[in-house]
Design an enzyme around this catalytic site. Structure first.
Site, short mmCIF file in Angstrom:
data_model
loop_
_atom_site.label_atom_id
_atom_site.label_comp_id
_atom_site.label_asym_id
_atom_site.label_seq_id
_atom_site.Cartn_x
_atom_site.Cartn_y
_atom_site.Cartn_z
N HIS A 110 4.70 -7.08 -49.49
CA HIS A 110 4.11 -7.22 -48.15
C HIS A 110 4.25 -5.91 -47.40
CE1 HIS A 110 2.83 -9.27 -44.52
NE2 HIS A 110 3.80 -8.66 -43.88
N ASP A 146 5.40 -15.17 -46.25
CA ASP A 146 6.15 -13.92 -46.11
C ASP A 146 7.59 -14.16 -45.67
OD1 ASP A 146 3.16 -12.51 -44.66
OD2 ASP A 146 3.78 -12.60 -46.76
C1 GRF Z 1 -1.15 -3.82 -50.40
O1 GRF Z 1 -0.95 -3.04 -49.26
C2 GRF Z 1 -0.22 -5.01 -50.37
O2 GRF Z 1 1.01 -4.77 -49.70
C3 GRF Z 1 -1.03 -5.98 -49.58
O3 GRF Z 1 -2.36 -5.81 -50.01
C4 GRF Z 1 -2.53 -4.46 -50.45
C5 GRF Z 1 -3.09 -4.55 -51.85
O4 GRF Z 1 -3.35 -3.34 -52.38
N1 GRF Z 1 -0.59 -7.35 -49.74
P1 GRF Z 1 -3.70 -3.21 -53.96
O5 GRF Z 1 -4.77 -4.24 -54.28
O6 GRF Z 1 -2.45 -3.45 -54.74
O7 GRF Z 1 -4.20 -1.82 -54.08
#
Ligand code: GRF
Length: 197
Positions: A110, A146
């Site tokens: 998160h 979360d």
């Molecule tokens: C990341 O910032 C994660 O923390 C959030 O969604 C984004 C996903 O990025 N939940 P990716 O698809 O892993 O590039």
């Protein structure tokens, strides 16, 4: 025994790639499935390029029937027999029923310093609040969105004139460091919290 890991994504999959890249050599786990609720998720091609089996369960045909969508997810997951599930940019809120089924075996990344800024738009909210720092957290998934035990965090200073996009980009770099470290420890049975400098 090598742990089997299923990674759930909805988008570009950069966290999925950082996890898969780390799960080599003496790592106690291996990625056995990348599962997406979106057929157009960029991460699917990245997983295929790494030889990781992929699957798609589109949530849209299920409308508001989350249990039915999750039953379809579980059908695919049961075939892959994961020991651990990593949510990596998976943008569907999971019901208590699904979470209870995988309780103690499911992690999520998160983009905030939990318990601050649960939910969406975390970087915007941190900037608007005038915070000096932001960051990311890896936590166990519970029925509270979360809300599970934090197993790792990385901090990122907020710079003057930062936009939410600027901050998100710097936090994402830390996500790619933190998540593999926490997964390796978790796969070894180590739930001790780690805080990255
Ligand atoms: C990341 O910032 C994660 O923390 C959030 O969604 C984004 C996903 O990025 N939940 P990716 O698809 O892993 O590039």
């Amino acid at each position: 025994m090598t742990k089997r890991v299923a990674i759930l994504i909805s988008g570009s999959g950069s966290n999925m790639v950082s996890l898969a890249q780390d799960m080599t050599g003496d790592h106690p786990a291996r990625a056995v499935l990348v599962l997406s609720n979106r057929a157009d998720a960029g991460g699917l091609d990245k997983a295929r390029a790494r030889g990781i089996p992929t699957a798609v369960v589109d949530h849209r045909p299920f409308g508001s029937d989350r249990p039915a969508f999750e039953a379809a997810l579980n059908t695919v997951l049961d075939q892959a027999r994961p020991d651990i599930i990593c949510l990596a940019g998976f943008m569907r809120v999971l019901t208590e029923g699904f979470v209870t089924r995988w309780q103690g075996r499911m992690l999520n990344i998160h983009p905030s310093l939990l318990p601050k800024y649960k939910g969406l738009h975390t970087h915007r909210r941190a900037i608007d609040a005038g915070d000096a720092e932001a960051g990311c957290s890896v936590h166990e998934v519970t029925a509270e969105l979360d809300g599970g035990q934090v197993l790792g965090q990385a901090r990122v200073p907020i710079e003057p004139n930062d936009t939410a996009e600027d901050l998100a980009a710097r936090v994402l770099v830390q996500e790619h460091r933190l998540y593999p470290l926490v997964l390796r420890r978790f796969a070894e049975g180590n739930r001790n919290r780690i805080d990255l400098p």
